[in-house]
Write a protein that holds these residues in place. Structure first.
Motif: not given
Length: 409
Positions: A1-7, A11-17, A388-391, A397-403
């Motif tokens: 199931m996709r989380t709100a963060a996944d969505i 969406n952010s990647f779609a805008v940048v692409r 990079y965008l994800e971090s 994206t509101d989803t800070p992550t590690s590499s």
């Protein structure tokens, strides 16, 4: 199931692409291109502007109301490196933050010396060369594509059959050569990601990129997402069987597509057709395939026989993909397709039609991939940009992550 963060991330990647594909666009145009609401696009763009990922490049006067701002990716924001570790060479390409290529470095890999230490040393050499060219420019991320089955989360080359690699900690071995997050995947995923970044219409299509090189595989995207499988090993089409008990394949099986369509298989077909052919340059795959392509251009019967044999297995193998996935388009990519593609394409279509079902063939396009430069390096740089965008803390994206996070493509 996709989380709100996944969505939010998607969406952010779609805008940048979309901005990347169209050069520049207004928020209203981005909403139309992505199918997102204007409010969602506006929120994403505000965060990207705040972090310097995009920039306002112009304001267009409107017949009424406020001027419309045009947005583009900010190429000055930093540097991305895309590394293509192939089985005969390493290619490093530097991109700006708008994914525009800037420079590249390439070196050969000794076909008789394929130990992890040897390959890693070559990769470090090309990375150092590109970093020296752009000294002082901030490095946002490095994407590395390695052949075979790759674990992008653990940073490991799980299995590279042509090198007999097993569980090589590739990211750890390269960690001291870069001062930025390093993202690892394989060329099949890189080709599919590059295709989506280069052609916005691909995000609405089910497509397959057949990677024809020393190894053979399929980069698959369905509904705008790269097909990875549970262990990220989806796409190993080169190791599906087209000839029962046929040629030995380096994966340990027999009769695989790769044994007939990969560069070593093409060389074997040439040896079987004409053992003393002047087209054969020993075990030098690039020189031999180049010679076959040039001879085929001149109508040489030996070269055309090799092309026909290769096309037959290519068409039969592609038919299984068409029947299984029913894609909109199948593309031939990789360096072998770059050399032999025009000869393979028409002949493979004949065998594809003969072996694929009529319904999935309806409306199917079979074509050559038309890369602008090295598609694998572009795809590797793209998933570094996505990482990079994800971090970005508190970013779009509101989803800070590690590499270590698996690329979102």
């Amino acid at each position: 199931m996709r989380t709100a963060a996944d969505i939010r991330r998607r969406n952010s990647f779609a805008v940048v692409r979309s901005i990347h594909a169209h050069g520049d666009a207004s928020r209203r145009e981005l909403a139309e291109l992505t199918g997102l609401s204007f409010a969602t696009v506006a929120t994403i763009c505000s965060a990207l502007l705040e972090h310097g990922v995009i920039a306002e490049v112009a304001r267009e006067r409107a017949p009424a109301g406020r001027p419309t701002a045009k947005l583009s990716l900010n190429g000055e924001h930093g540097l991305l490196l895309g590394i293509d570790i192939a089985e005969t060479y390493v290619h490093a390409e530097a991109f700006d933050a708008a994914l525009e290529p800037i420079s590249s470095t390439e070196c050969d890999i000794d076909v008789h010396e394929r130990s992890p230490d040897h390959v890693v040393e070559r990769v470090k050499q090309v990375i150092a060369a590109e970093r020296a060219r752009h000294e002082g420019r901030p490095l946002l991320g490095v994407g590395v594509s390695a052949p075979g089955q790759v674990d992008p989360v653990g940073g490991t080359s799980v299995f590279a059959p042509n090198w007999d690699w097993h569980d090589v900690p590739l990211r750890a071995l390269l960690a001291d050569s870069v001062d930025a997050p390093l993202f690892l995947d394989n060329p099949l995923k890189s080709l599919a990601i590059a295709e989506m970044w280069s052609h916005p219409e691909r995000r609405e299509q089910d497509f397959v990129v057949l990677n024809l090189g020393t190894g053979v595989g399929a980069g698959i995207a369905l509904g705008g997402r790269v097909l990875r499988g549970r262990m990220n090993s989806a796409g190993e089409w080169g190791h599906t069987v087209v000839v029962a008990d046929g040629r030995a394949c380096r994966c340990g099986s027999r009769g695989c597509v790769e044994a007939y369509v990969g560069a070593p298989g093409i060389l074997q077909s040439l040896r079987e057709t004409s053992p003393d052919s002047p087209l054969l340059h020993g075990d030098d795959q690039t020189s031999t395939v180049t010679a076959i392509a040039e001879a085929a251009d001149q109508g040489d019967p030996t070269a055309l026989e090799v092309v026909e044999r290769t096309s037959r297995y290519l068409g039969v193998g592609a038919a299984s993909i068409v029947n299984l996935l029913n894609p909109d388009i199948v593309l031939l990519g990789g360096w072998v397709a770059g050399l032999l593609g025009k000869h393979l394409l028409e002949r493979a279509r004949v065998h594809l039609r003969a072996h694929a079902l009529a319904v999935p063939m309806t409306g199917l396009a079979l074509d050559l991939q038309h890369p602008r430069g090295n598609s694998v390096s572009l795809g590797a740089a793209a998933f570094a940009l996505e990482g990079y965008l994800e971090s970005m803390p508190d970013g779009a994206t509101d989803t800070p992550t590690s590499s270590r996070r698996q690329p979102a493509g």
